[in-house]
Design a protein around this motif. Structure first.
Motif, PDB file in Angstrom:
ATOM      1  N   SER A   1      -2.239  -7.662  -9.160  1.00 27.23           N
ATOM      2  CA  SER A   1      -2.952  -7.878  -7.740  1.00 27.23           C
ATOM      3  C   SER A   1      -2.440  -9.278  -7.432  1.00 27.23           C
ATOM      4  O   SER A   1      -2.901 -10.346  -8.183  1.00 27.23           O
ATOM      5  CB  SER A   1      -4.278  -7.618  -7.864  1.00 27.23           C
ATOM      6  OG  SER A   1      -4.834  -8.064  -6.523  1.00 27.23           O
TER       7      SER A   1
ATOM      8  N   VAL B   1      -4.208  -0.225  -9.388  1.00 24.88           N
ATOM      9  CA  VAL B   1      -2.626  -1.199  -9.544  1.00 24.88           C
ATOM     10  C   VAL B   1      -2.465  -2.002 -10.917  1.00 24.88           C
ATOM     11  O   VAL B   1      -3.557  -2.097 -11.371  1.00 24.88           O
ATOM     12  CB  VAL B   1      -2.839  -2.296  -8.204  1.00 24.88           C
ATOM     13  CG1 VAL B   1      -2.967  -1.639  -6.857  1.00 24.88           C
ATOM     14  CG2 VAL B   1      -4.043  -3.237  -8.340  1.00 24.88           C
TER      15      VAL B   1
ATOM     16  N   ARG C   1      -6.472  -1.948   0.974  1.00 25.60           N
ATOM     17  CA  ARG C   1      -7.101  -1.270   0.064  1.00 25.60           C
ATOM     18  C   ARG C   1      -8.520  -0.598   1.114  1.00 25.60           C
ATOM     19  O   ARG C   1      -8.903   0.631   0.899  1.00 25.60           O
ATOM     20  CB  ARG C   1      -7.943  -1.896  -0.991  1.00 25.60           C
ATOM     21  CG  ARG C   1      -8.802  -1.248  -1.977  1.00 25.60           C
ATOM     22  CD  ARG C   1      -9.289  -2.047  -2.996  1.00 25.60           C
ATOM     23  NE  ARG C   1      -8.339  -2.592  -3.988  1.00 25.60           N
ATOM     24  CZ  ARG C   1      -8.212  -2.083  -5.200  1.00 25.60           C
ATOM     25  NH1 ARG C   1      -9.046  -1.171  -5.619  1.00 25.60           N
ATOM     26  NH2 ARG C   1      -7.306  -2.718  -5.945  1.00 25.60           N
TER      27      ARG C   1
ATOM     28  N   THR D   1       5.629  -0.333 -17.398  1.00 24.17           N
ATOM     29  CA  THR D   1       5.231   0.026 -15.933  1.00 24.17           C
ATOM     30  C   THR D   1       4.895   1.605 -16.071  1.00 24.17           C
ATOM     31  O   THR D   1       3.709   2.055 -15.698  1.00 24.17           O
ATOM     32  CB  THR D   1       6.047  -0.282 -15.019  1.00 24.17           C
ATOM     33  OG1 THR D   1       5.944  -1.761 -14.931  1.00 24.17           O
ATOM     34  CG2 THR D   1       5.273   0.172 -13.577  1.00 24.17           C
TER      35      THR D   1
ATOM     36  N   LEU E   1      -7.681   3.117  -5.702  1.00 23.70           N
ATOM     37  CA  LEU E   1      -6.420   2.656  -5.812  1.00 23.70           C
ATOM     38  C   LEU E   1      -6.517   1.990  -7.031  1.00 23.70           C
ATOM     39  O   LEU E   1      -7.144   1.224  -7.595  1.00 23.70           O
ATOM     40  CB  LEU E   1      -6.197   1.604  -4.647  1.00 23.70           C
ATOM     41  CG  LEU E   1      -4.969   0.662  -4.650  1.00 23.70           C
ATOM     42  CD1 LEU E   1      -3.675   1.479  -4.301  1.00 23.70           C
ATOM     43  CD2 LEU E   1      -4.997  -0.447  -3.825  1.00 23.70           C
TER      44      LEU E   1
ATOM     45  N   ALA F   1      -1.359   4.816  -6.527  1.00 19.32           N
ATOM     46  CA  ALA F   1      -1.181   4.066  -7.549  1.00 19.32           C
ATOM     47  C   ALA F   1       0.187   3.124  -7.393  1.00 19.32           C
ATOM     48  O   ALA F   1       1.028   3.698  -6.717  1.00 19.32           O
ATOM     49  CB  ALA F   1      -0.590   4.966  -8.804  1.00 19.32           C
ATOM     50  N   CYS F   2      -0.101   1.996  -7.283  1.00 16.19           N
ATOM     51  CA  CYS F   2       0.989   0.914  -7.128  1.00 16.19           C
ATOM     52  C   CYS F   2       1.179  -0.207  -8.204  1.00 16.19           C
ATOM     53  O   CYS F   2       0.164  -0.374  -8.779  1.00 16.19           O
ATOM     54  CB  CYS F   2       0.562   0.108  -5.644  1.00 16.19           C
ATOM     55  SG  CYS F   2       0.504   1.264  -4.307  1.00 16.19           S
TER      56      CYS F   2
ATOM     57  N   SER G   1      -5.833  -7.387 -11.756  1.00 18.75           N
ATOM     58  CA  SER G   1      -5.312  -6.254 -11.771  1.00 18.75           C
ATOM     59  C   SER G   1      -6.423  -5.284 -12.115  1.00 18.75           C
ATOM     60  O   SER G   1      -7.618  -5.798 -12.385  1.00 18.75           O
ATOM     61  CB  SER G   1      -4.031  -5.906 -12.822  1.00 18.75           C
ATOM     62  OG  SER G   1      -4.686  -5.246 -14.186  1.00 18.75           O
TER      63      SER G   1
ATOM     64  N   ILE H   1       2.064  -3.271  -7.508  1.00 25.65           N
ATOM     65  CA  ILE H   1       1.518  -4.496  -6.863  1.00 25.65           C
ATOM     66  C   ILE H   1       0.682  -4.470  -5.730  1.00 25.65           C
ATOM     67  O   ILE H   1       0.793  -3.243  -4.941  1.00 25.65           O
ATOM     68  CB  ILE H   1       2.731  -5.209  -6.429  1.00 25.65           C
ATOM     69  CG1 ILE H   1       3.851  -5.546  -7.288  1.00 25.65           C
ATOM     70  CG2 ILE H   1       2.212  -6.799  -5.803  1.00 25.65           C
ATOM     71  CD1 ILE H   1       5.234  -5.897  -6.961  1.00 25.65           C
ATOM     72  N   GLU H   2      -0.273  -4.967  -5.675  1.00 25.19           N
ATOM     73  CA  GLU H   2      -1.249  -4.981  -4.576  1.00 25.19           C
ATOM     74  C   GLU H   2      -1.332  -6.576  -3.903  1.00 25.19           C
ATOM     75  O   GLU H   2      -1.489  -7.495  -4.652  1.00 25.19           O
ATOM     76  CB  GLU H   2      -2.908  -4.688  -4.830  1.00 25.19           C
ATOM     77  CG  GLU H   2      -3.698  -4.684  -3.997  1.00 25.19           C
ATOM     78  CD  GLU H   2      -5.337  -4.550  -4.049  1.00 25.19           C
ATOM     79  OE1 GLU H   2      -5.999  -4.386  -3.082  1.00 25.19           O
ATOM     80  OE2 GLU H   2      -5.674  -4.637  -5.340  1.00 25.19           O
TER      81      GLU H   2
ATOM     82  N   ASP I   1       5.478   1.463  -4.790  1.00 20.85           N
ATOM     83  CA  ASP I   1       5.684   0.186  -5.458  1.00 20.85           C
ATOM     84  C   ASP I   1       4.551  -0.825  -5.088  1.00 20.85           C
ATOM     85  O   ASP I   1       4.079  -1.690  -6.044  1.00 20.85           O
ATOM     86  CB  ASP I   1       6.999  -0.515  -5.273  1.00 20.85           C
ATOM     87  CG  ASP I   1       7.393  -1.025  -3.886  1.00 20.85           C
ATOM     88  OD1 ASP I   1       6.831  -0.348  -2.951  1.00 20.85           O
ATOM     89  OD2 ASP I   1       8.239  -1.919  -3.965  1.00 20.85           O
ATOM     90  N   LEU I   2       4.143  -0.845  -3.778  1.00 23.39           N
ATOM     91  CA  LEU I   2       3.179  -1.949  -3.321  1.00 23.39           C
ATOM     92  C   LEU I   2       2.261  -1.501  -2.301  1.00 23.39           C
ATOM     93  O   LEU I   2       2.697  -0.790  -1.419  1.00 23.39           O
ATOM     94  CB  LEU I   2       4.343  -3.387  -2.903  1.00 23.39           C
ATOM     95  CG  LEU I   2       3.507  -4.437  -2.436  1.00 23.39           C
ATOM     96  CD1 LEU I   2       4.408  -5.875  -2.641  1.00 23.39           C
ATOM     97  CD2 LEU I   2       3.556  -4.348  -0.658  1.00 23.39           C
TER      98      LEU I   2
END
Length: 190
Positions: free
Chosen positions: A188, A185, A175, A49, A183, A164-165, A4, A167-168, A132-133
């Motif tokens: 990841s 996250v 990206r 989160t 970005l 902003a997420c 992350s 999950i990646e 979210d992702l």
């Protein structure tokens, strides 16, 4: 969940990562679906989160949290409230009443659009786009294009500070579609 771009020694990251359920072959064979509903069922992981995002954006003069339908609507509003920003929904076509602007983006098989109300943002505002992702990056890229300056009159020119997420999916290289936009996250998946 390997990396992350937050402090991986922060115990909150491990709690968040372990609360995300992976469902194989959903919605179709070969997809490993990252299910955040289990994160939402864990009040501590959900709070962690939101807290991590709030800690990141609290002192960055953010005026707008733009949330992408639908799961950006879960994370965006509490972040916006905590930092004193407005929440701007970015929705699928024909979901917003009134005048909208839209951006089309590519999917694996075809295209889709997201829309935003005309007048929802003002020139000079600073925005964070929340979802979210990030997978292939198409939706986030379309959201950026809704906000940044354009030669089109209704695009007022907001500064997108960051995307902003939670999950990646790093292997899908989403990206790279964000251009010069940063970005952030929490988890990841490599």
């Amino acid at each position: 969940m390997a990396t992350s771009n937050v402090d991986v020694t922060d115990q909150r990251i491990a709690r968040i990562a372990s609360s995300i359920r992976v469902i194989p072959d959903f919605p179709k064979p070969g997809i490993m679906f990252q299910d955040i509903t289990t994160l939402l069922l864990d009040p501590k992981a959900f709070k962690d989160t939101i807290d991590l995002f709030v800690e990141r954006y609290r002192d960055k003069n953010i005026n707008v949290i733009a949330g992408i339908e639908a799961r950006g609507f879960i994370f965006g509003p509490p972040i916006a409230l905590a930092i004193g920003a407005k929440f701007v929904p970015m929705r699928k076509p024909k979901k917003l009443p009134g005048e909208v602007i839209s951006e089309e983006y590519s999917l694996e098989y075809g295209t889709d659009k997201i829309e935003m109300h005309v007048g929802a943002v003002q020139a000079g505002e600073r925005a964070v786009i929340v979802d979210d992702l990030i997978a292939t990056g198409g939706t986030l890229n379309a959201a950026i294009r809704l906000l940044v300056p354009k030669p089109i009159a209704e695009r007022v020119g907001v500064t997108v500070v960051e995307c902003a997420c939670v999950i990646e999916l790093a292997e899908l290289k989403g990206r790279e579609k964000l251009g010069d936009k940063s970005l952030f996250v929490l988890v990841s998946e490599t």
